[in-house]
Scaffold this motif. Structure first.
Motif, PDB file in Angstrom:
ATOM      1  N   CYS A  96      12.759  36.960 -10.038  1.00 19.24           N
ATOM      2  CA  CYS A  96      11.435  37.008  -9.432  1.00 19.24           C
ATOM      3  C   CYS A  96      11.065  35.699  -8.753  1.00 19.24           C
ATOM      4  O   CYS A  96      11.368  34.623  -9.257  1.00 19.24           O
ATOM      5  CB  CYS A  96      10.375  37.284 -10.488  1.00 19.24           C
ATOM      6  SG  CYS A  96      10.707  38.683 -11.536  1.00 19.24           S
ATOM      7  N   LEU A  97      10.387  35.815  -7.653  1.00 19.89           N
ATOM      8  CA  LEU A  97       9.753  34.689  -7.001  1.00 19.89           C
ATOM      9  C   LEU A  97       8.273  34.825  -7.332  1.00 19.89           C
ATOM     10  O   LEU A  97       7.655  35.848  -7.014  1.00 19.89           O
ATOM     11  CB  LEU A  97       9.994  34.753  -5.493  1.00 19.89           C
ATOM     12  CG  LEU A  97       9.548  33.566  -4.674  1.00 19.89           C
ATOM     13  CD1 LEU A  97      10.282  32.307  -5.140  1.00 19.89           C
ATOM     14  CD2 LEU A  97       9.823  33.808  -3.199  1.00 19.89           C
ATOM     15  N   ILE A  98       7.707  33.817  -8.019  1.00 20.26           N
ATOM     16  CA  ILE A  98       6.337  33.948  -8.517  1.00 20.26           C
ATOM     17  C   ILE A  98       5.454  32.806  -8.043  1.00 20.26           C
ATOM     18  O   ILE A  98       5.935  31.758  -7.608  1.00 20.26           O
ATOM     19  CB  ILE A  98       6.304  33.977 -10.066  1.00 20.26           C
ATOM     20  CG1 ILE A  98       6.848  32.674 -10.637  1.00 20.26           C
ATOM     21  CG2 ILE A  98       7.031  35.175 -10.600  1.00 20.26           C
ATOM     22  CD1 ILE A  98       6.531  32.481 -12.105  1.00 20.26           C
ATOM     23  N   VAL A  99       4.166  33.043  -8.176  1.00 18.12           N
ATOM     24  CA  VAL A  99       3.162  32.026  -7.921  1.00 18.12           C
ATOM     25  C   VAL A  99       2.068  32.209  -8.974  1.00 18.12           C
ATOM     26  O   VAL A  99       1.758  33.338  -9.372  1.00 18.12           O
ATOM     27  CB  VAL A  99       2.591  32.142  -6.487  1.00 18.12           C
ATOM     28  CG1 VAL A  99       1.863  33.449  -6.268  1.00 18.12           C
ATOM     29  CG2 VAL A  99       1.701  30.968  -6.157  1.00 18.12           C
ATOM     30  N   ALA A 100       1.530  31.096  -9.471  1.00 17.17           N
ATOM     31  CA  ALA A 100       0.450  31.173 -10.451  1.00 17.17           C
ATOM     32  C   ALA A 100      -0.776  31.768  -9.779  1.00 17.17           C
ATOM     33  O   ALA A 100      -1.156  31.370  -8.679  1.00 17.17           O
ATOM     34  CB  ALA A 100       0.141  29.790 -11.010  1.00 17.17           C
ATOM     35  N   SER A 101      -1.397  32.718 -10.442  1.00 18.86           N
ATOM     36  CA  SER A 101      -2.524  33.430  -9.856  1.00 18.86           C
ATOM     37  C   SER A 101      -3.857  32.875 -10.352  1.00 18.86           C
ATOM     38  O   SER A 101      -4.645  32.336  -9.584  1.00 18.86           O
ATOM     39  CB  SER A 101      -2.408  34.909 -10.185  1.00 18.86           C
ATOM     40  OG  SER A 101      -3.531  35.610  -9.758  1.00 18.86           O
ATOM     41  N   GLU A 102      -4.093  32.997 -11.686  1.00 14.82           N
ATOM     42  CA  GLU A 102      -5.378  32.562 -12.230  1.00 14.82           C
ATOM     43  C   GLU A 102      -5.300  32.417 -13.737  1.00 14.82           C
ATOM     44  O   GLU A 102      -4.467  33.026 -14.390  1.00 14.82           O
ATOM     45  CB  GLU A 102      -6.463  33.574 -11.884  1.00 14.82           C
ATOM     46  CG  GLU A 102      -6.231  34.944 -12.520  1.00 14.82           C
ATOM     47  CD  GLU A 102      -7.288  35.968 -12.168  1.00 14.82           C
ATOM     48  OE1 GLU A 102      -8.369  35.570 -11.699  1.00 14.82           O
ATOM     49  OE2 GLU A 102      -7.026  37.154 -12.358  1.00 14.82           O
ATOM     50  N   ALA A 103      -6.185  31.600 -14.261  1.00 12.84           N
ATOM     51  CA  ALA A 103      -6.341  31.497 -15.702  1.00 12.84           C
ATOM     52  C   ALA A 103      -7.285  32.606 -16.128  1.00 12.84           C
ATOM     53  O   ALA A 103      -8.335  32.806 -15.519  1.00 12.84           O
ATOM     54  CB  ALA A 103      -6.906  30.136 -16.071  1.00 12.84           C
TER      55      ALA A 103
END
Length: 114
Positions: free
Chosen positions: A71-78
């Motif tokens: 997977c290629l991911i990015v942090a979205s939200e806390a």
């Protein structure tokens, strides 16, 4: 109604978090580090905000010993005690190399000796 002490409430949350980590069936592998997935959806997953760093980039997603996705991911939200990550790309992992050509469906499976 009696109120619950702050210390007891904190210990209860810690116990619930430990139980969730122990019961997690999926995990994210980043290099040598592994993190239990506490929540999974088709668009992303969530990790414990205290244990997981701010991940970004290429990770591997496992269900037990089975490699499911690269997977290629990015942090979205806390989200409270969770850190949510979104998939930019989730490619199913395979145990075979991709073919460079279209395989003939009538091709022999093996050759028999004479």
């Amino acid at each position: 109604m009696d109120s619950i002490s702050k210390e007891l409430l904190e210990n209860l949350h810690k116990a619930q978090k430990a139980k969730a980590k122990k019961q997690a069936r999926m995990r994210v592998q980043v290099g040598e580090n592994s993190y239990p997935v506490l929540d999974y959806s088709g668009t992303g997953f969530a990790l414990d905000i205290e244990d997981a760093p701010h991940l970004r980039g290429l990770v591997d997603l496992y269900a037990g010993p089975n490699h499911l996705y690269e997977c290629l991911i990015v942090a979205s939200e806390a989200d409270g005690p969770l850190m949510r990550y979104d998939f930019k790309r989730a490619t199913a992992a395979t145990d075979k190399a991709p073919l460079d050509y279209a395989r003939d469906p009538d091709a022999p499976v093996a050759l028999l000796p004479r």
